[in-house]
Write a protein that holds these residues in place. Structure first.
Motif, short mmCIF file in Angstrom:
data_model
loop_
_atom_site.label_atom_id
_atom_site.label_comp_id
_atom_site.label_asym_id
_atom_site.label_seq_id
_atom_site.Cartn_x
_atom_site.Cartn_y
_atom_site.Cartn_z
N ASP A 67 0.84 -0.91 0.21
CA ASP A 67 -0.15 -0.43 0.06
C ASP A 67 0.62 1.49 0.52
N LYS A 68 1.99 1.45 -0.70
CA LYS A 68 3.06 2.36 -0.65
C LYS A 68 2.04 3.24 -1.64
N ASN A 69 1.79 4.17 -1.32
CA ASN A 69 0.73 5.45 -2.39
C ASN A 69 2.55 6.22 -3.27
N PHE A 70 1.82 6.35 -4.81
CA PHE A 70 2.47 6.65 -5.75
C PHE A 70 2.09 8.47 -6.05
N LEU A 92 10.06 -8.69 6.24
CA LEU A 92 8.91 -8.01 5.61
C LEU A 92 9.37 -7.87 4.31
N ALA A 93 7.87 -7.54 3.38
CA ALA A 93 8.29 -7.28 1.79
C ALA A 93 6.98 -6.45 1.60
N THR A 94 8.03 -5.78 0.81
CA THR A 94 7.23 -4.01 0.25
C THR A 94 6.81 -3.49 -1.16
N PHE A 95 5.54 -3.54 -1.15
CA PHE A 95 5.29 -2.88 -2.25
C PHE A 95 4.70 -1.47 -2.85
N SER A 96 5.13 -1.14 -4.06
CA SER A 96 4.75 0.45 -4.00
C SER A 96 4.34 -0.10 -5.55
N ALA A 97 3.15 2.32 -5.72
CA ALA A 97 2.64 1.50 -6.86
C ALA A 97 3.50 2.78 -7.51
N VAL A 120 4.71 -2.91 -6.95
CA VAL A 120 6.21 -3.28 -7.73
C VAL A 120 6.51 -3.73 -6.32
N ARG A 121 7.78 -4.59 -6.28
CA ARG A 121 8.65 -5.01 -5.43
C ARG A 121 9.06 -3.29 -4.87
N SER A 122 9.38 -3.01 -3.52
CA SER A 122 10.37 -2.01 -3.49
C SER A 122 11.99 -2.52 -3.26
#
Length: 516
Positions: free
Chosen positions: A19-22, A79-84, A127-129
């Motif tokens: 849920d990282k927003n662009f 921990l895995a982070t996905f950003s838009a 996509v994965r950060s």
């Protein structure tokens, strides 16, 4: 919080954030509106597959507050982070299947018509950060402790979380209900009461993450006028598996059954509780089904529980009449709402009745019909939990044609002074806010969990009613408890989906787990 969880015996946590927003306007100094997790569902078909031994082979679908959805393959990394990121696609109207895409499948789309034969789409994709951009830490090992250990006793390398598919599931608002079963996904969002059916790619396309591969099928409309709170499946007979779809709307107090065998999911019957109970103030706050027996339970704002049999609902549809509830009892008195329901397997009671018996039936541990009771657990807005035995009986004395007799569902205990066999009726410790969800494994009656707006998950011993331990650190928005085998998947951490593994032992925590 992580220090507290590390000390808790038998639990480990892995998280991923999709849920990282662009920000669409880089010159805007305002913080973009955060997108949170609103609903989670596991793939029911894979959970029922006895050939799948490792929970980490199971997929889940994540619904978000912007109406988008992601199909995620679970991993064991900490921990895995996905950003838009922005994407641009050029779709030719003459051949949409051969669209040229820059950046892959889309979640949110803005359409610009470039010519009579082409459409440019501006969208975003998760996509994965990467560690280099400062948005994510290097991957830390939190490998599945159930896997065979390798490399001189060390656990195997962690597997990565992976977004398999992503798509815009609702244009009306946050995702409020999801059903995920194999290649079929049903979603609903916002307050328009529309249920959308999606067909996901089959296994041979599982590595193709383009949203164009996800096919929207005909939507189900005109049964509900408000948001959907539950989507369930039932079977109309032993020879048909999950051929009935049940949808429940809360504020307009309606539920509907649909024919899944029909291509367009024909509406079979709609039931309005406000009309049946002659009370426009009634709303449905929770819903649950017992698939084996074909029971439907609804928790109401009046503190009562209504139960229906699928057989009665289908019969009333063919007769053109209102479905009659098979049970209606006060579960939470003193004005408490029934905010959560859970069917928790077989009970210890059943019905025994002779053909000449026209009085109230005796309750016994044996039965002439072979019908057993089931356990229904209710949670209230008062933070209290209760267990009930639900058992069937004929509404009138048996005749030579048993199939013509309507079924009535009885509940036990009936009085506050009565008790259950081998189970606690009431739980002595309460949540300090309305209960949002209850989860249990019917195959393992020792596991029972509840979550509430107090941001806590309680783990209970349903036999004694005692609280075993508490998991804290969640927000008041927690609403999903997806439990299977020894793994629990939860929301309630804003933009994080959290996995809890209860098979972790102290040695694994001390030697291999590094939360920092």
């Amino acid at each position: 919080e992580e220090e507290e969880e590390e000390e808790e015996e038998g639990e480990d946590r892995v998280c991923f954030s999709p849920d990282k927003n662009f920000p669409s306007d880089q010159t805007n100094t305002d913080t973009p509106k955060s997108i949170h997790i609103s609903k989670i569902a596991l793939d029911l078909e894979r959970l029922d597959d006895a050939n799948i031994e490792d929970f980490y082979d199971v997929l889940l679908i994540v619904g978000r507050t912007d109406g988008s959805a992601c199909v995620v393959k679970l991993g064991t990394e900490y921990l895995a982070t996905f950003s838009a990121v922005p994407t641009i696609s050029l779709n030719n109207q003459d051949d949409d299947d051969d669209a040229n895409t820059i950046g892959g499948g889309s979640v949110e789309e803005d359409v610009v018509e470039g010519s009579d034969s082409a459409t440019i789409r501006f969208s975003s994709k998760l996509v994965r950060s990467s560690p280099d951009d400062g948005t994510d830490e290097p991957i830390k090992s939190n490998a599945n402790p159930n896997s065979a250990e390798q490399n001189d006793g060390l656990p195997p390398p962690p597997t990565r979380f992976e977004i398999m598919h992503q798509f815009q599931a609702s244009e009306s608002g946050p995702i409020t209900a999801i059903l995920y079963e194999g290649a079929s996904v049903y979603t609903s969002g916002g307050i328009d009461g529309v249920i959308t059916h999606w067909e996901l790619p089959t296994d041979e396309h599982s590595n193709t993450k383009d949203a164009m591969m996800i096919k929207p099928l005909p939507s189900m409309r005109n049964a509900h006028s408000d948001s959907i709170l539950a989507i369930k499946t039932l079977s109309s007979s032993s020879s048909k598996h999950h051929d009935i779809l049940l949808t429940v709307s809360g504020r307009d107090a309606t539920f509907a059954v649909w024919d899944r065998d029909a291509t367009s999911h024909d509406l079979i019957h709609k039931v309005s509780l406000q009309h049946h109970l002659n009370d426009d103030s009634i709303s449905i706050l929770s819903a649950e089904v017992n698939e084996e027996e074909g029971y439907v339970f609804l928790g109401l704002s009046s503190g009562r529980v209504l139960g229906y049999t699928l057989k009665e609902v289908l019969s009333s549809a063919s007769d053109g009449r209102d479905a009659i509830p098979s049970c209606n009892f006060a579960a939470h008195q003193d004005g408490g709402d029934v905010t959560a329901l859970c069917c928790a397997g077989d009970g210890s009671m059943s019905l025994q009745r002779s053909a000449a018996d026209t009085t109230d039936a005796a309750i016994s541990t044996t039965t002439t019909t072979g019908q057993k009771s089931i356990i229904l657990i209710t949670g209230g807005s008062d933070g209290k939990m209760k267990q009930w035995e639900i058992f069937p009986r004929n509404a009138s004395p048996p005749t030579n044609d048993e199939t013509t007799q309507p079924i009535k569902l009885e509940h036990w205990p009936r009085l506050p002074t009565q008790r259950m066999k081998r189970r606690a009726h009431t739980f002595p410790i309460h949540h300090s806010g309305p209960i949002k969800a209850i989860s249990s494994l019917p195959s393992d009656p020792t596991k029972l969990l509840s979550c509430a707006t107090d941001g806590r998950i309680h783990v209970w011993n349903p036999m004694s009613g005692e609280k075993m331990y508490t998991m804290e650190g969640f927000t008041s928005d927690i609403s999903s408890l997806c439990l299977d085998r020894a793994v629990l998947v939860t929301d309630g951490m804003d933009d994080l989906v959290c996995l809890h593994d209860f098979m972790v032992d102290d040695m694994h925590v001390e030697e291999h787990f590094d939360p920092f």
